[in-house]
Design a protein around this motif. Structure first.
Motif, short mmCIF file in Angstrom:
data_model
loop_
_atom_site.label_atom_id
_atom_site.label_comp_id
_atom_site.label_asym_id
_atom_site.label_seq_id
_atom_site.Cartn_x
_atom_site.Cartn_y
_atom_site.Cartn_z
N ALA A 80 0.84 -1.21 0.00
CA ALA A 80 0.00 0.00 0.00
C ALA A 80 0.87 1.25 0.00
O ALA A 80 0.56 2.23 -0.68
CB ALA A 80 -0.93 -0.01 1.22
N GLU A 81 1.96 1.22 0.76
CA GLU A 81 2.87 2.36 0.78
C GLU A 81 3.52 2.57 -0.59
O GLU A 81 3.72 3.71 -1.04
CB GLU A 81 3.93 2.14 1.86
CG GLU A 81 3.35 2.16 3.28
CD GLU A 81 4.25 1.49 4.30
OE1 GLU A 81 5.35 1.04 3.91
OE2 GLU A 81 3.87 1.40 5.47
N CYS A 113 -5.30 4.70 3.71
CA CYS A 113 -3.96 4.31 3.28
C CYS A 113 -3.67 3.04 4.07
O CYS A 113 -3.28 3.09 5.23
CB CYS A 113 -2.94 5.41 3.58
SG CYS A 113 -1.22 4.97 3.25
N TYR A 114 -3.89 1.89 3.45
CA TYR A 114 -3.92 0.59 4.12
C TYR A 114 -5.04 0.60 5.17
O TYR A 114 -6.21 0.52 4.81
CB TYR A 114 -2.55 0.22 4.71
CG TYR A 114 -2.47 -1.22 5.16
CD1 TYR A 114 -2.77 -2.25 4.29
CD2 TYR A 114 -2.10 -1.55 6.46
CE1 TYR A 114 -2.71 -3.58 4.69
CE2 TYR A 114 -2.03 -2.87 6.87
CZ TYR A 114 -2.33 -3.89 5.98
OH TYR A 114 -2.27 -5.19 6.40
N ASP A 115 -4.74 0.83 6.45
CA ASP A 115 -5.81 0.77 7.45
C ASP A 115 -5.92 2.06 8.28
O ASP A 115 -6.47 2.06 9.36
CB ASP A 115 -5.61 -0.42 8.39
CG ASP A 115 -4.28 -0.39 9.12
OD1 ASP A 115 -3.50 0.56 8.91
OD2 ASP A 115 -4.02 -1.32 9.91
N HIS A 116 -5.37 3.16 7.76
CA HIS A 116 -5.46 4.42 8.50
C HIS A 116 -5.95 5.53 7.57
O HIS A 116 -6.03 5.36 6.35
CB HIS A 116 -4.12 4.78 9.13
CG HIS A 116 -2.96 4.78 8.20
ND1 HIS A 116 -2.22 3.65 7.91
CD2 HIS A 116 -2.43 5.76 7.42
CE1 HIS A 116 -1.27 3.94 7.03
NE2 HIS A 116 -1.38 5.22 6.72
N LEU A 117 -6.32 6.67 8.14
CA LEU A 117 -6.92 7.76 7.39
C LEU A 117 -5.86 8.55 6.65
O LEU A 117 -4.79 8.84 7.18
CB LEU A 117 -7.67 8.70 8.34
CG LEU A 117 -8.81 8.08 9.15
CD1 LEU A 117 -9.37 9.11 10.13
CD2 LEU A 117 -9.92 7.56 8.23
N GLY A 224 -17.86 3.06 -1.78
CA GLY A 224 -18.21 1.91 -2.61
C GLY A 224 -17.60 0.66 -2.03
O GLY A 224 -16.79 0.71 -1.10
N LYS A 225 -18.00 -0.48 -2.56
CA LYS A 225 -17.53 -1.75 -2.02
C LYS A 225 -16.03 -1.92 -2.17
O LYS A 225 -15.39 -2.54 -1.33
CB LYS A 225 -18.26 -2.91 -2.71
CG LYS A 225 -19.73 -3.02 -2.33
CD LYS A 225 -20.37 -4.23 -3.00
CE LYS A 225 -21.83 -4.37 -2.60
NZ LYS A 225 -22.46 -5.55 -3.25
N THR A 226 -15.49 -1.42 -3.24
CA THR A 226 -14.05 -1.62 -3.49
C THR A 226 -13.27 -0.32 -3.50
O THR A 226 -12.05 -0.34 -3.59
CB THR A 226 -13.83 -2.34 -4.83
OG1 THR A 226 -14.36 -1.54 -5.89
CG2 THR A 226 -14.51 -3.68 -4.83
N HIS A 227 -13.94 0.81 -3.44
CA HIS A 227 -13.27 2.11 -3.52
C HIS A 227 -12.78 2.49 -2.13
O HIS A 227 -13.53 2.46 -1.16
CB HIS A 227 -14.26 3.16 -4.03
CG HIS A 227 -13.60 4.36 -4.63
ND1 HIS A 227 -12.57 5.03 -4.02
CD2 HIS A 227 -13.83 5.01 -5.80
CE1 HIS A 227 -12.22 6.05 -4.77
NE2 HIS A 227 -12.95 6.06 -5.86
N ARG A 228 -11.50 2.88 -2.01
CA ARG A 228 -10.97 3.22 -0.69
C ARG A 228 -11.23 4.67 -0.31
O ARG A 228 -10.82 5.11 0.77
CB ARG A 228 -9.47 2.93 -0.62
CG ARG A 228 -8.61 3.67 -1.61
CD ARG A 228 -7.24 3.04 -1.69
NE ARG A 228 -6.37 3.74 -2.60
CZ ARG A 228 -5.28 4.40 -2.22
NH1 ARG A 228 -4.96 4.48 -0.96
NH2 ARG A 228 -4.53 5.00 -3.10
N ALA A 229 -11.93 5.42 -1.15
CA ALA A 229 -12.34 6.76 -0.78
C ALA A 229 -13.41 6.69 0.31
O ALA A 229 -14.23 5.77 0.35
CB ALA A 229 -12.88 7.51 -1.99
N LEU A 230 -13.38 7.66 1.20
CA LEU A 230 -14.32 7.73 2.31
C LEU A 230 -15.18 8.98 2.21
O LEU A 230 -14.76 9.99 1.63
CB LEU A 230 -13.57 7.75 3.65
CG LEU A 230 -12.65 6.58 3.96
CD1 LEU A 230 -11.86 6.85 5.23
CD2 LEU A 230 -13.45 5.28 4.11
#
Length: 247
Positions: A80-81, A113-117, A224-230
């Motif tokens: 992810a990085e 970004c992986y599991d953080h904001l 969305g289900k696959t979109h990492r945007a919040l």
């Protein structure tokens, strides 16, 4: 005796747009089914399977079996990085529809970004934690801007912050359990230089705990289900104002 790292071989994995879409869909740390990844990458079942096989062989993706189903996820935060770093050095794709433009702006506004904001939301939260005394700068620099030597879109080699004098009260008001976050083997505090904002955002176990709390409280929702945007919800905006003074 091993020779130099074969960077070109790894880089070639990112040369296929569909394969990159698969990696981006996994960029928030979730495990997704091949069928979901196929839809996100606009591939057939056979096509996504071929890409996943290459990514697994390279150690970028791992598979998890649950019953009769197989799910795929990134092999840790490092891929992810790497995606974040490549995004910083990559030209923007031409926007040919309103949907694509909205998606690009959504990623810059708030994302995982992986599991953080990350994105504007991630850096705003980190800056507020510093202002409120939940974090304290150790290098004498005011604010969360890029320091000399910081690598763009990468975890900081040396983290300029520590827990501040008001950490317990500020994180407690957010509903984040500091002791629980510190109990694992993962480093409590890590920071990244956000690729879109060029400022630091909180990562590590504490960053993951904050993102989890925001999600569980309904302060952010996935777009969305696959979109990492919040999407920051009205309740989330109110919580930011109440607990962190973020307008």
């Amino acid at each position: 005796m091993d020779g130099d790292a074969d960077i070109a071989r790894t880089a070639a994995l990112f040369a296929d747009p569909a394969r990159v879409r698969v990696l981006l869909a996994l960029g928030d740390g979730r495990a997704l089914a091949a069928s979901v990844l196929a839809a996100e990458a606009r591939l057939s079942a056979q096509g996504v399977s071929a890409h996943l096989a290459k990514l697994r062989a390279a150690g970028l993706v791992v598979a998890e079996k649950s019953g009769r189903h197989r799910f795929y996820r990134l092999a840790g935060p490092e891929p992810a990085e790497l995606l974040e770093t490549l995004a910083r050095f990559s030209p923007a794709q031409p926007v040919t529809s309103l949907r694509e433009g909205t998606r690009a702006e959504a990623l810059r506004t708030a994302r995982t970004c992986y599991d953080h904001l990350a994105g504007r939301l991630g850096v705003a939260v980190t800056s507020a934690l510093l202002t409120r005394g939940a974090l304290a700068a150790q290098d004498g620099v005011t604010g969360t801007g890029r320091r000399e030597g910081d690598r763009i879109s990468a975890p900081l080699r040396e983290h300029p912050y520590t827990l501040g004098p008001r950490a317990a009260s500020v994180f407690g008001s957010l509903g984040v359990d500091l002791d629980a976050a510190a109990a694992g083997r993962r480093p409590l505090l890590k920071f990244c230089l956000d690729w879109s904002e060029q400022r630091h955002h909180l990562a590590g176990a504490l960053g993951a705990a904050v993102a989890t709390r925001f999600g569980e409280a309904g302060w952010v929702q996935r777009r969305g289900k696959t979109h990492r945007a919040l999407r920051l919800t009205p309740e989330g905006a109110q919580a930011l104002r109440t607990h962190l003074g973020v307008a």
